[in-house]
Scaffold this active site. Structure first.
Site, mmCIF file in Angstrom:
data_model
loop_
_atom_site.group_PDB
_atom_site.id
_atom_site.type_symbol
_atom_site.label_atom_id
_atom_site.label_comp_id
_atom_site.label_asym_id
_atom_site.label_seq_id
_atom_site.Cartn_x
_atom_site.Cartn_y
_atom_site.Cartn_z
ATOM 1 N N LYS A 39 0.843 -1.204 0.000
ATOM 2 C CA LYS A 39 0.000 0.000 0.000
ATOM 3 C C LYS A 39 0.877 1.252 0.000
ATOM 4 O O LYS A 39 1.920 1.284 0.666
ATOM 5 C CB LYS A 39 -0.898 -0.041 1.242
ATOM 6 C CG LYS A 39 -1.915 1.082 1.352
ATOM 7 C CD LYS A 39 -2.808 0.887 2.585
ATOM 8 C CE LYS A 39 -3.827 1.989 2.751
ATOM 9 N NZ LYS A 39 -4.679 1.801 3.944
ATOM 10 N N SER B 60 -9.683 1.870 3.242
ATOM 11 C CA SER B 60 -8.833 2.606 2.331
ATOM 12 C C SER B 60 -7.822 1.743 1.570
ATOM 13 O O SER B 60 -7.258 2.203 0.574
ATOM 14 C CB SER B 60 -8.062 3.683 3.109
ATOM 15 O OG SER B 60 -7.183 3.103 4.049
ATOM 16 N N SER C 95 -9.710 -0.491 7.424
ATOM 17 C CA SER C 95 -9.176 -0.388 6.056
ATOM 18 C C SER C 95 -8.516 -1.636 5.495
ATOM 19 O O SER C 95 -8.223 -1.673 4.308
ATOM 20 C CB SER C 95 -8.173 0.750 5.984
ATOM 21 O OG SER C 95 -8.860 1.950 5.854
HETATM 22 N N1 GLN Z 1 -12.965 4.322 6.829
HETATM 23 C C1 GLN Z 1 -12.265 4.719 8.009
HETATM 24 C C2 GLN Z 1 -11.800 6.150 7.878
HETATM 25 O O1 GLN Z 1 -12.104 6.714 6.898
HETATM 26 C C3 GLN Z 1 -11.120 3.805 8.285
HETATM 27 C C4 GLN Z 1 -9.953 4.054 7.422
HETATM 28 C C5 GLN Z 1 -8.765 3.246 7.796
HETATM 29 O O2 GLN Z 1 -8.866 2.216 8.466
HETATM 30 N N2 GLN Z 1 -7.602 3.736 7.412
HETATM 31 O O3 GLN Z 1 -11.164 6.703 8.709
#
Ligand code: GLN
Length: 496
Positions: A80, A155, A179
Protein backbone atom coordinates in the site's frame (compact mmCIF):
# COMPACT_ATOMS: atom_id res chain seq x y z
CA UNK A 1 -3.04 -20.14 -14.00
CA UNK A 2 0.16 -19.20 -12.23
CA UNK A 3 -1.19 -15.86 -11.04
CA UNK A 4 -4.01 -17.49 -9.07
CA UNK A 5 -1.86 -19.94 -7.11
CA UNK A 6 -2.02 -19.36 -3.39
CA UNK A 7 1.17 -18.16 -1.76
CA UNK A 8 1.60 -21.62 -0.21
CA UNK A 9 1.18 -23.33 -3.59
CA UNK A 10 3.64 -20.91 -5.17
CA UNK A 11 6.36 -21.50 -2.55
CA UNK A 12 5.89 -25.27 -2.90
CA UNK A 13 6.42 -25.01 -6.66
CA UNK A 14 9.33 -22.61 -6.29
CA UNK A 15 10.90 -25.03 -3.81
CA UNK A 16 10.54 -27.93 -6.26
CA UNK A 17 11.96 -25.65 -8.98
CA UNK A 18 8.85 -26.25 -11.13
CA UNK A 19 8.46 -22.53 -11.51
CA UNK A 20 10.93 -19.67 -11.14
CA UNK A 21 10.51 -16.47 -9.17
CA UNK A 22 10.93 -14.62 -12.46
CA UNK A 23 7.99 -16.53 -13.96
CA UNK A 24 5.86 -15.76 -10.89
CA UNK A 25 6.72 -12.05 -11.09
CA UNK A 26 6.17 -12.02 -14.84
CA UNK A 27 2.75 -13.66 -14.32
CA UNK A 28 1.78 -10.78 -12.02
CA UNK A 29 3.05 -8.20 -14.51
CA UNK A 30 1.14 -9.90 -17.35
CA UNK A 31 -1.97 -9.97 -15.23
CA UNK A 32 -1.51 -6.27 -14.46
CA UNK A 33 -1.24 -5.44 -18.17
CA UNK A 34 -4.52 -7.23 -18.69
CA UNK A 35 -6.64 -5.94 -15.79
CA UNK A 36 -5.10 -2.65 -14.64
CA UNK A 37 -6.76 -0.53 -17.34
CA UNK A 38 -10.09 -1.49 -15.76
CA UNK A 39 -9.22 -2.01 -12.07
CA UNK A 40 -6.47 0.51 -11.31
CA UNK A 41 -5.26 -1.20 -8.13
CA UNK A 42 -1.73 0.17 -8.57
CA UNK A 43 -0.57 3.77 -8.61
CA UNK A 44 2.75 2.64 -10.06
CA UNK A 45 5.01 -0.39 -10.37
CA UNK A 46 8.70 -0.63 -11.20
CA UNK A 47 8.78 -3.76 -13.40
CA UNK A 48 12.56 -3.86 -14.02
CA UNK A 49 13.26 -3.59 -10.29
CA UNK A 50 10.68 -6.33 -9.53
CA UNK A 51 12.21 -8.67 -12.11
CA UNK A 52 15.72 -7.97 -10.79
CA UNK A 53 14.56 -8.91 -7.27
CA UNK A 54 12.95 -12.06 -8.70
CA UNK A 55 16.23 -13.00 -10.40
CA UNK A 56 18.05 -12.56 -7.09
CA UNK A 57 15.51 -14.92 -5.49
CA UNK A 58 16.11 -17.45 -8.28
CA UNK A 59 19.84 -17.27 -7.61
CA UNK A 60 19.19 -17.90 -3.90
CA UNK A 61 16.94 -20.87 -4.75
CA UNK A 62 19.62 -22.24 -7.08
CA UNK A 63 22.16 -21.88 -4.27
CA UNK A 64 19.98 -24.09 -2.07
CA UNK A 65 18.20 -21.54 0.13
CA UNK A 66 14.90 -23.08 1.30
CA UNK A 67 11.50 -21.70 2.31
CA UNK A 68 12.17 -23.00 5.81
CA UNK A 69 14.97 -20.41 5.92
CA UNK A 70 13.20 -17.67 3.95
CA UNK A 71 9.44 -18.30 3.97
CA UNK A 72 8.65 -15.79 1.20
CA UNK A 73 11.59 -16.50 -1.09
CA UNK A 74 10.57 -15.48 -4.62
CA UNK A 75 7.01 -14.44 -3.73
CA UNK A 76 5.75 -11.18 -5.32
CA UNK A 77 4.13 -9.03 -2.62
CA UNK A 78 2.73 -5.56 -3.27
CA UNK A 79 2.55 -2.70 -0.80
CA UNK A 80 0.00 0.00 0.00
CA UNK A 81 1.20 3.48 -0.90
CA UNK A 82 1.43 4.53 2.76
CA UNK A 83 4.37 2.21 3.59
CA UNK A 84 7.95 3.22 2.76
CA UNK A 85 9.97 1.11 0.32
CA UNK A 86 13.50 2.42 -0.23
CA UNK A 87 13.97 4.01 -3.64
CA UNK A 88 10.26 3.84 -4.49
CA UNK A 89 7.75 6.73 -4.63
CA UNK A 90 5.65 7.32 -1.51
CA UNK A 91 2.48 9.30 -2.12
CA UNK A 92 -0.17 8.08 0.35
CA UNK A 93 -2.72 8.47 -2.43
CA UNK A 94 -2.13 12.23 -2.27
CA UNK A 95 -0.69 14.98 -4.44
CA UNK A 96 0.99 16.70 -1.51
CA UNK A 97 4.06 14.45 -1.45
CA UNK A 98 4.90 15.40 -5.03
CA UNK A 99 7.85 13.36 -6.28
CA UNK A 100 8.91 12.14 -2.85
CA UNK A 101 10.96 8.91 -2.86
CA UNK A 102 11.40 6.88 0.36
CA UNK A 103 14.94 7.08 1.70
CA UNK A 104 14.54 3.90 3.77
CA UNK A 105 12.51 0.70 4.10
CA UNK A 106 9.70 0.41 6.63
CA UNK A 107 10.44 -2.35 9.16
CA UNK A 108 7.70 -4.53 7.62
CA UNK A 109 9.33 -4.13 4.20
CA UNK A 110 12.77 -4.87 5.59
CA UNK A 111 11.32 -8.07 7.09
CA UNK A 112 9.55 -9.07 3.86
CA UNK A 113 12.80 -8.60 1.96
CA UNK A 114 14.79 -10.52 4.58
CA UNK A 115 12.27 -13.36 4.12
CA UNK A 116 13.04 -13.33 0.39
CA UNK A 117 9.88 -11.61 -0.91
CA UNK A 118 9.88 -9.65 -4.16
CA UNK A 119 8.43 -6.36 -2.89
CA UNK A 120 6.91 -4.37 -5.73
CA UNK A 121 4.32 -1.79 -6.67
CA UNK A 122 2.52 1.08 -5.00
CA UNK A 123 -1.08 0.12 -4.25
CA UNK A 124 -3.86 2.66 -4.55
CA UNK A 125 -5.66 3.93 -1.45
CA UNK A 126 -7.86 6.69 -0.10
CA UNK A 127 -5.71 9.76 0.46
CA UNK A 128 -3.78 9.30 3.74
CA UNK A 129 -6.00 6.23 4.40
CA UNK A 130 -9.05 8.42 5.00
CA UNK A 131 -12.02 6.73 3.43
CA UNK A 132 -13.88 3.49 2.90
CA UNK A 133 -14.01 3.24 -0.90
CA UNK A 134 -10.63 4.27 -2.46
CA UNK A 135 -12.56 7.05 -4.21
CA UNK A 136 -10.57 9.62 -2.20
CA UNK A 137 -7.33 8.82 -4.04
CA UNK A 138 -5.70 11.71 -5.89
CA UNK A 139 -4.79 9.09 -8.52
CA UNK A 140 -8.39 8.14 -9.30
CA UNK A 141 -10.54 5.34 -7.88
CA UNK A 142 -9.89 1.59 -7.88
CA UNK A 143 -12.70 -0.65 -9.15
CA UNK A 144 -13.95 -3.87 -7.60
CA UNK A 145 -12.74 -6.85 -9.69
CA UNK A 146 -16.09 -8.62 -9.08
CA UNK A 147 -18.18 -5.74 -10.43
CA UNK A 148 -16.46 -2.81 -12.09
CA UNK A 149 -19.33 -0.47 -11.28
CA UNK A 150 -18.54 -0.89 -7.58
CA UNK A 151 -15.88 0.25 -5.16
CA UNK A 152 -13.36 -2.27 -3.78
CA UNK A 153 -13.73 -0.84 -0.28
CA UNK A 154 -11.09 1.25 1.39
CA UNK A 155 -8.83 2.61 2.33
CA UNK A 156 -6.66 -0.38 1.27
CA UNK A 157 -8.84 -0.89 -1.82
CA UNK A 158 -5.86 -1.23 -4.16
CA UNK A 159 -4.39 -3.97 -1.94
CA UNK A 160 -7.64 -5.95 -1.85
CA UNK A 161 -8.36 -5.55 -5.57
CA UNK A 162 -4.80 -6.55 -6.55
CA UNK A 163 -4.93 -9.71 -4.40
CA UNK A 164 -8.41 -10.63 -5.66
CA UNK A 165 -7.51 -10.04 -9.30
CA UNK A 166 -4.33 -12.14 -9.15
CA UNK A 167 -1.90 -9.23 -9.56
CA UNK A 168 0.19 -10.24 -6.53
CA UNK A 169 0.30 -13.22 -4.16
CA UNK A 170 -0.26 -11.12 -1.04
CA UNK A 171 -0.28 -7.45 -0.12
CA UNK A 172 0.23 -5.19 2.84
CA UNK A 173 -2.53 -2.84 3.92
CA UNK A 174 -3.05 -0.58 6.90
CA UNK A 175 -6.10 -0.49 9.15
CA UNK A 176 -7.06 2.47 11.33
CA UNK A 177 -10.80 1.83 11.40
CA UNK A 178 -11.35 -1.12 9.07
CA UNK A 179 -9.18 -0.39 6.06
CA UNK A 180 -7.83 -3.94 5.78
CA UNK A 181 -10.90 -5.95 6.79
CA UNK A 182 -13.61 -4.07 4.87
CA UNK A 183 -11.87 -4.08 1.44
CA UNK A 184 -10.85 -7.71 1.99
CA UNK A 185 -14.52 -8.52 2.56
CA UNK A 186 -15.69 -6.53 -0.47
CA UNK A 187 -13.14 -8.17 -2.78
CA UNK A 188 -13.37 -11.74 -1.46
CA UNK A 189 -9.96 -12.06 0.16
CA UNK A 190 -8.57 -12.43 3.66
CA UNK A 191 -7.40 -9.38 5.60
CA UNK A 192 -6.09 -9.21 9.15
CA UNK A 193 -5.67 -6.24 11.45
CA UNK A 194 -3.19 -7.20 14.14
CA UNK A 195 -3.42 -6.14 17.77
CA UNK A 196 -2.15 -2.62 18.40
CA UNK A 197 1.60 -3.00 18.89
CA UNK A 198 1.92 -6.40 17.19
CA UNK A 199 3.42 -5.06 13.95
CA UNK A 200 5.94 -2.22 13.73
CA UNK A 201 4.74 1.06 12.20
CA UNK A 202 8.25 2.36 11.53
CA UNK A 203 7.97 3.56 7.93
CA UNK A 204 4.16 3.73 7.92
CA UNK A 205 2.95 7.28 7.29
CA UNK A 206 0.78 8.07 10.33
CA UNK A 207 -2.93 8.80 10.02
CA UNK A 208 -4.20 8.28 13.60
CA UNK A 209 -1.31 6.98 15.66
CA UNK A 210 -3.31 5.40 18.49
CA UNK A 211 -5.30 3.30 15.97
CA UNK A 212 -3.06 2.51 12.95
CA UNK A 213 -1.77 -1.02 12.31
CA UNK A 214 -0.21 -2.67 9.25
CA UNK A 215 -1.49 -6.11 8.32
CA UNK A 216 -1.52 -8.79 5.61
CA UNK A 217 -4.05 -9.34 2.81
CA UNK A 218 -4.02 -12.62 0.91
CA UNK A 219 -6.21 -15.17 -0.85
CA UNK A 220 -6.21 -17.66 2.04
CA UNK A 221 -6.00 -17.56 5.82
CA UNK A 222 -2.86 -19.71 5.72
CA UNK A 223 -1.16 -17.22 3.40
CA UNK A 224 -2.12 -14.29 5.66
CA UNK A 225 -0.67 -16.22 8.63
CA UNK A 226 2.62 -16.72 6.78
CA UNK A 227 2.94 -13.02 5.97
CA UNK A 228 1.92 -12.00 9.51
CA UNK A 229 4.61 -14.32 10.90
CA UNK A 230 7.21 -12.49 8.84
CA UNK A 231 6.18 -8.89 9.61
CA UNK A 232 5.21 -9.13 13.30
CA UNK A 233 7.35 -8.87 16.39
CA UNK A 234 9.11 -6.21 18.42
CA UNK A 235 10.93 -3.34 16.74
CA UNK A 236 13.06 -0.95 18.77
CA UNK A 237 12.40 1.76 16.15
CA UNK A 238 8.67 1.87 17.03
CA UNK A 239 8.11 2.74 20.68
CA UNK A 240 4.53 1.42 20.50
CA UNK A 241 5.62 -2.00 19.30
CA UNK A 242 4.98 -4.73 21.86
CA UNK A 243 7.85 -6.66 23.41
CA UNK A 244 5.97 -10.02 23.40
CA UNK A 245 7.57 -12.46 20.95
CA UNK A 246 5.29 -13.35 18.02
CA UNK A 247 4.24 -17.00 17.84
CA UNK A 248 4.61 -19.11 14.70
CA UNK A 249 1.21 -18.26 13.24
CA UNK A 250 1.44 -20.66 10.30
CA UNK A 251 2.26 -23.55 12.65
CA UNK A 252 -0.69 -22.68 14.90
CA UNK A 253 -3.32 -22.94 12.13
CA UNK A 254 -4.31 -26.56 12.51
CA UNK A 255 -6.14 -28.11 15.39
CA UNK A 256 -9.68 -27.09 14.50
CA UNK A 257 -12.20 -25.23 16.59
CA UNK A 258 -13.96 -27.94 18.56
CA UNK A 259 -14.93 -26.41 21.89
CA UNK A 260 -14.17 -22.85 20.83
CA UNK A 261 -16.70 -20.40 22.26
CA UNK A 262 -17.75 -17.64 19.88
CA UNK A 263 -19.83 -14.57 20.72
CA UNK A 264 -22.41 -12.99 18.44
CA UNK A 265 -22.97 -9.38 19.59
CA UNK A 266 -26.65 -8.54 19.58
CA UNK A 267 -25.92 -4.86 18.87
CA UNK A 268 -24.51 -5.80 15.44
CA UNK A 269 -27.67 -7.49 14.18
CA UNK A 270 -29.91 -4.46 14.17
CA UNK A 271 -31.64 -2.34 11.53
CA UNK A 272 -29.64 -1.24 8.52
CA UNK A 273 -28.07 -4.67 8.09
CA UNK A 274 -28.52 -5.84 4.51
CA UNK A 275 -30.54 -9.10 4.49
CA UNK A 276 -27.93 -10.74 2.22
CA UNK A 277 -25.22 -9.92 4.77
CA UNK A 278 -27.38 -11.21 7.60
CA UNK A 279 -28.13 -14.51 5.95
CA UNK A 280 -24.46 -15.07 5.00
CA UNK A 281 -23.52 -14.46 8.64
CA UNK A 282 -26.17 -16.91 9.81
CA UNK A 283 -24.92 -19.58 7.43
CA UNK A 284 -21.34 -18.99 8.57
CA UNK A 285 -22.42 -19.34 12.19
CA UNK A 286 -24.14 -22.66 11.39
CA UNK A 287 -20.99 -23.85 9.68
CA UNK A 288 -18.83 -22.87 12.66
CA UNK A 289 -21.23 -24.79 14.92
CA UNK A 290 -21.02 -27.80 12.63
CA UNK A 291 -17.25 -27.65 13.04
CA UNK A 292 -17.67 -27.90 16.80
CA UNK A 293 -17.70 -24.29 17.97
CA UNK A 294 -20.30 -23.05 20.42
CA UNK A 295 -21.91 -19.74 19.44
CA UNK A 296 -23.60 -17.62 22.11
CA UNK A 297 -25.18 -14.18 22.10
CA UNK A 298 -23.14 -11.47 23.80
CA UNK A 299 -23.54 -7.75 24.35
CA UNK A 300 -21.17 -4.91 23.47
CA UNK A 301 -23.35 -2.16 24.94
CA UNK A 302 -21.36 0.89 23.82
CA UNK A 303 -21.32 -0.05 20.12
CA UNK A 304 -23.62 2.81 19.16
CA UNK A 305 -21.03 5.40 20.29
CA UNK A 306 -18.16 3.91 18.30
CA UNK A 307 -18.54 5.96 15.12
CA UNK A 308 -18.84 9.27 16.93
CA UNK A 309 -15.83 8.64 19.16
CA UNK A 310 -13.74 7.22 16.30
CA UNK A 311 -14.33 10.21 14.05
CA UNK A 312 -13.31 12.57 16.87
CA UNK A 313 -10.18 10.69 17.93
CA UNK A 314 -9.02 9.80 14.41
CA UNK A 315 -9.50 13.33 13.06
CA UNK A 316 -7.83 14.89 16.11
CA UNK A 317 -4.76 12.72 15.63
CA UNK A 318 -4.80 13.26 11.88
CA UNK A 319 -4.85 17.04 12.29
CA UNK A 320 -1.63 16.81 14.29
CA UNK A 321 0.05 14.14 12.14
CA UNK A 322 -0.63 15.92 8.86
CA UNK A 323 0.79 19.24 10.08
CA UNK A 324 4.18 18.07 8.79
CA UNK A 325 3.05 18.33 5.16
CA UNK A 326 3.79 22.01 4.81
CA UNK A 327 5.84 22.25 1.64
CA UNK A 328 9.03 23.09 3.54
CA UNK A 329 10.88 19.85 4.19
CA UNK A 330 9.57 17.52 1.51
CA UNK A 331 6.94 16.95 -1.09
CA UNK A 332 5.19 19.43 -3.33
CA UNK A 333 5.50 23.17 -2.71
CA UNK A 334 3.47 26.13 -3.88
CA UNK A 335 5.58 29.25 -3.31
CA UNK A 336 4.13 32.25 -1.48
CA UNK A 337 5.28 35.75 -0.45
CA UNK A 338 5.78 34.61 3.17
CA UNK A 339 5.92 31.30 5.06
CA UNK A 340 2.25 31.39 6.07
CA UNK A 341 1.18 31.86 2.47
CA UNK A 342 3.53 29.07 1.42
CA UNK A 343 1.92 26.69 3.95
CA UNK A 344 -1.61 27.72 2.99
CA UNK A 345 -1.08 27.46 -0.73
CA UNK A 346 0.80 24.17 -0.50
CA UNK A 347 -1.80 22.55 1.75
CA UNK A 348 -4.69 24.12 -0.16
CA UNK A 349 -3.46 22.69 -3.45
CA UNK A 350 -1.97 19.45 -2.10
CA UNK A 351 -4.73 17.95 0.06
CA UNK A 352 -8.03 16.61 -1.25
CA UNK A 353 -11.37 17.64 0.22
CA UNK A 354 -11.84 14.67 2.60
CA UNK A 355 -8.40 15.22 4.14
CA UNK A 356 -9.15 18.93 4.55
CA UNK A 357 -12.50 18.13 6.15
CA UNK A 358 -10.80 15.89 8.69
CA UNK A 359 -7.99 18.32 9.49
CA UNK A 360 -10.57 21.04 10.15
CA UNK A 361 -12.74 18.72 12.24
CA UNK A 362 -9.73 17.42 14.17
CA UNK A 363 -8.37 20.89 14.89
CA UNK A 364 -11.83 21.92 16.06
CA UNK A 365 -12.33 19.05 18.53
CA UNK A 366 -8.90 19.75 20.03
CA UNK A 367 -9.37 23.51 20.29
CA UNK A 368 -9.60 25.27 23.60
CA UNK A 369 -13.14 25.18 24.95
CA UNK A 370 -14.11 22.14 22.88
CA UNK A 371 -11.39 19.74 23.98
CA UNK A 372 -13.30 18.60 27.08
CA UNK A 373 -16.64 18.41 25.31
CA UNK A 374 -15.41 16.33 22.37
CA UNK A 375 -11.91 14.90 22.50
CA UNK A 376 -11.78 14.07 26.20
CA UNK A 377 -15.28 12.62 26.13
CA UNK A 378 -14.45 10.52 23.08
CA UNK A 379 -11.43 9.11 24.93
CA UNK A 380 -13.67 8.15 27.84
CA UNK A 381 -16.10 6.42 25.49
CA UNK A 382 -13.14 4.62 23.95
CA UNK A 383 -12.26 3.20 27.36
CA UNK A 384 -15.84 1.94 27.74
CA UNK A 385 -15.69 0.29 24.31
CA UNK A 386 -12.43 -1.45 25.18
CA UNK A 387 -13.99 -2.59 28.45
CA UNK A 388 -16.98 -4.04 26.56
CA UNK A 389 -14.60 -6.26 24.59
CA UNK A 390 -12.48 -7.29 27.56
CA UNK A 391 -15.67 -8.23 29.42
CA UNK A 392 -16.92 -10.20 26.43
CA UNK A 393 -13.61 -12.06 26.20
CA UNK A 394 -14.20 -13.30 29.76
CA UNK A 395 -17.13 -15.27 28.33
CA UNK A 396 -16.02 -16.12 24.78
CA UNK A 397 -12.78 -16.86 22.91
CA UNK A 398 -13.63 -14.77 19.85
CA UNK A 399 -16.43 -12.64 18.43
CA UNK A 400 -18.08 -13.06 15.03
CA UNK A 401 -19.76 -10.21 13.15
CA UNK A 402 -20.20 -8.95 9.61
CA UNK A 403 -17.33 -6.62 8.58
CA UNK A 404 -19.74 -4.18 6.93
CA UNK A 405 -23.52 -3.69 6.88
CA UNK A 406 -23.76 -4.09 3.08
CA UNK A 407 -21.82 -5.66 0.21
CA UNK A 408 -19.60 -3.38 -1.92
CA UNK A 409 -21.50 -0.24 -2.90
CA UNK A 410 -21.46 1.54 -6.23
CA UNK A 411 -18.81 4.01 -7.31
CA UNK A 412 -20.23 7.44 -6.47
CA UNK A 413 -23.02 6.08 -4.25
CA UNK A 414 -21.69 7.63 -1.03
CA UNK A 415 -18.96 9.88 -2.40
CA UNK A 416 -20.88 13.12 -1.79
CA UNK A 417 -22.27 12.10 1.57
CA UNK A 418 -19.47 11.80 4.14
CA UNK A 419 -21.89 10.83 6.90
CA UNK A 420 -23.16 7.80 4.95
CA UNK A 421 -19.56 6.85 4.22
CA UNK A 422 -18.62 7.10 7.92
CA UNK A 423 -21.64 5.06 8.96
CA UNK A 424 -20.53 2.21 6.71
CA UNK A 425 -17.57 1.68 9.12
CA UNK A 426 -19.83 0.75 12.03
CA UNK A 427 -18.65 -2.87 12.38
CA UNK A 428 -14.90 -2.39 12.00
CA UNK A 429 -13.89 0.66 14.02
CA UNK A 430 -14.56 -0.68 17.53
CA UNK A 431 -11.75 -3.18 17.04
CA UNK A 432 -9.25 -0.34 16.51
CA UNK A 433 -10.64 1.72 19.39
CA UNK A 434 -10.24 -1.33 21.65
CA UNK A 435 -6.78 -2.16 20.26
CA UNK A 436 -7.71 -5.82 19.70
CA UNK A 437 -7.14 -7.96 16.59
CA UNK A 438 -9.61 -8.89 13.86
CA UNK A 439 -9.80 -10.44 10.44
CA UNK A 440 -12.20 -10.90 7.57
CA UNK A 441 -12.53 -14.22 5.74
CA UNK A 442 -14.75 -14.86 2.67
CA UNK A 443 -18.13 -16.33 3.68
CA UNK A 444 -20.34 -16.12 0.61
CA UNK A 445 -21.67 -13.99 -2.19
CA UNK A 446 -24.60 -11.63 -2.58
CA UNK A 447 -26.35 -11.28 -5.88
CA UNK A 448 -26.00 -7.66 -7.00
CA UNK A 449 -29.39 -6.00 -7.22
CA UNK A 450 -30.22 -5.75 -10.92
CA UNK A 451 -31.25 -2.07 -10.79
CA UNK A 452 -28.99 0.76 -11.92
CA UNK A 453 -25.59 0.43 -13.44
CA UNK A 454 -24.56 -2.84 -11.75
CA UNK A 455 -23.25 -5.58 -13.98
CA UNK A 456 -26.08 -8.01 -14.62
CA UNK A 457 -25.65 -11.15 -12.57
CA UNK A 458 -22.62 -9.86 -10.67
CA UNK A 459 -21.72 -11.76 -7.53
CA UNK A 460 -20.50 -9.59 -4.66
CA UNK A 461 -18.20 -11.22 -2.10
CA UNK A 462 -19.14 -11.13 1.58
CA UNK A 463 -16.87 -11.53 4.58
CA UNK A 464 -17.08 -12.93 8.08
CA UNK A 465 -15.30 -10.80 10.68
CA UNK A 466 -13.66 -12.63 13.59
CA UNK A 467 -12.42 -10.46 16.44
CA UNK A 468 -9.93 -11.78 18.98
CA UNK A 469 -8.31 -10.98 22.29
CA UNK A 470 -5.29 -8.68 22.41
CA UNK A 471 -2.40 -10.71 20.95
CA UNK A 472 -4.86 -13.49 20.11
CA UNK A 473 -4.06 -13.55 16.37
CA UNK A 474 -3.24 -17.27 16.43
CA UNK A 475 -6.72 -18.11 17.77
CA UNK A 476 -8.66 -16.11 15.17
CA UNK A 477 -6.42 -17.41 12.39
CA UNK A 478 -7.09 -20.97 13.53
CA UNK A 479 -10.85 -20.38 13.60
CA UNK A 480 -10.80 -18.72 10.18
CA UNK A 481 -8.59 -21.45 8.74
CA UNK A 482 -10.91 -24.19 10.01
CA UNK A 483 -13.86 -22.34 8.49
CA UNK A 484 -12.05 -21.75 5.20
CA UNK A 485 -10.93 -25.39 4.92
CA UNK A 486 -14.59 -26.40 5.12
CA UNK A 487 -15.84 -23.92 2.49
CA UNK A 488 -14.97 -23.10 -1.12
CA UNK A 489 -15.74 -19.36 -1.27
CA UNK A 490 -12.05 -18.45 -1.55
CA UNK A 491 -11.61 -20.70 -4.60
CA UNK A 492 -13.79 -18.54 -6.81
CA UNK A 493 -12.13 -15.88 -8.89
CA UNK A 494 -13.58 -12.63 -10.18
CA UNK A 495 -14.75 -12.31 -13.80
CA UNK A 496 -12.33 -9.47 -14.65
N1 GLN B 1 -12.97 4.32 6.83
C1 GLN B 1 -12.27 4.72 8.01
C2 GLN B 1 -11.80 6.15 7.88
O1 GLN B 1 -12.10 6.71 6.90
C3 GLN B 1 -11.12 3.81 8.28
C4 GLN B 1 -9.95 4.05 7.42
C5 GLN B 1 -8.77 3.25 7.80
O2 GLN B 1 -8.87 2.22 8.47
N2 GLN B 1 -7.60 3.74 7.41
O3 GLN B 1 -11.16 6.70 8.71
Amino acid sequence: MLHYLTLAELTARLGRREVSARQAMQACLDRMSKVEPRIHAFISADAPDALAQADAADRALAAGVTHAQQPLLGVPIAVKDVIAVRGQPLNCGSKILGRFVSPYDATVVERLKAAGAVVFGRLNMDEFAMGSSTENSAFGPTRNPWDLSRIPGGSSGGSAAAVAAGECFAALGSDTGGSIRQPAAFCGCVGLKPTYGRVSRYGLVAYASSLDQIGPMARTVADAATVLGVISGHDSRDSTSAPEPAPDYAAALDGGIRGLKLGLPKEYLVGGLDPRVKSALESAVRQLEALGAEVVEISLPHTEYAIASYYIIATAEASANLARFDGVRYGARVEGPDPIQLYCRTRGAGFGSEVKRRIILGAYVLSSGYYDAYYLRAQKVRTLIRRDFLNAFQQVDAIVTPPAPTPAFRVGEKADDPMQMYLSDIFTISCNLAGICGLSVPCGFAAAEPAGAGQAGAQLPLGLQILGRPFGEAAILRAAHAYQQSTAWHKQTPPC
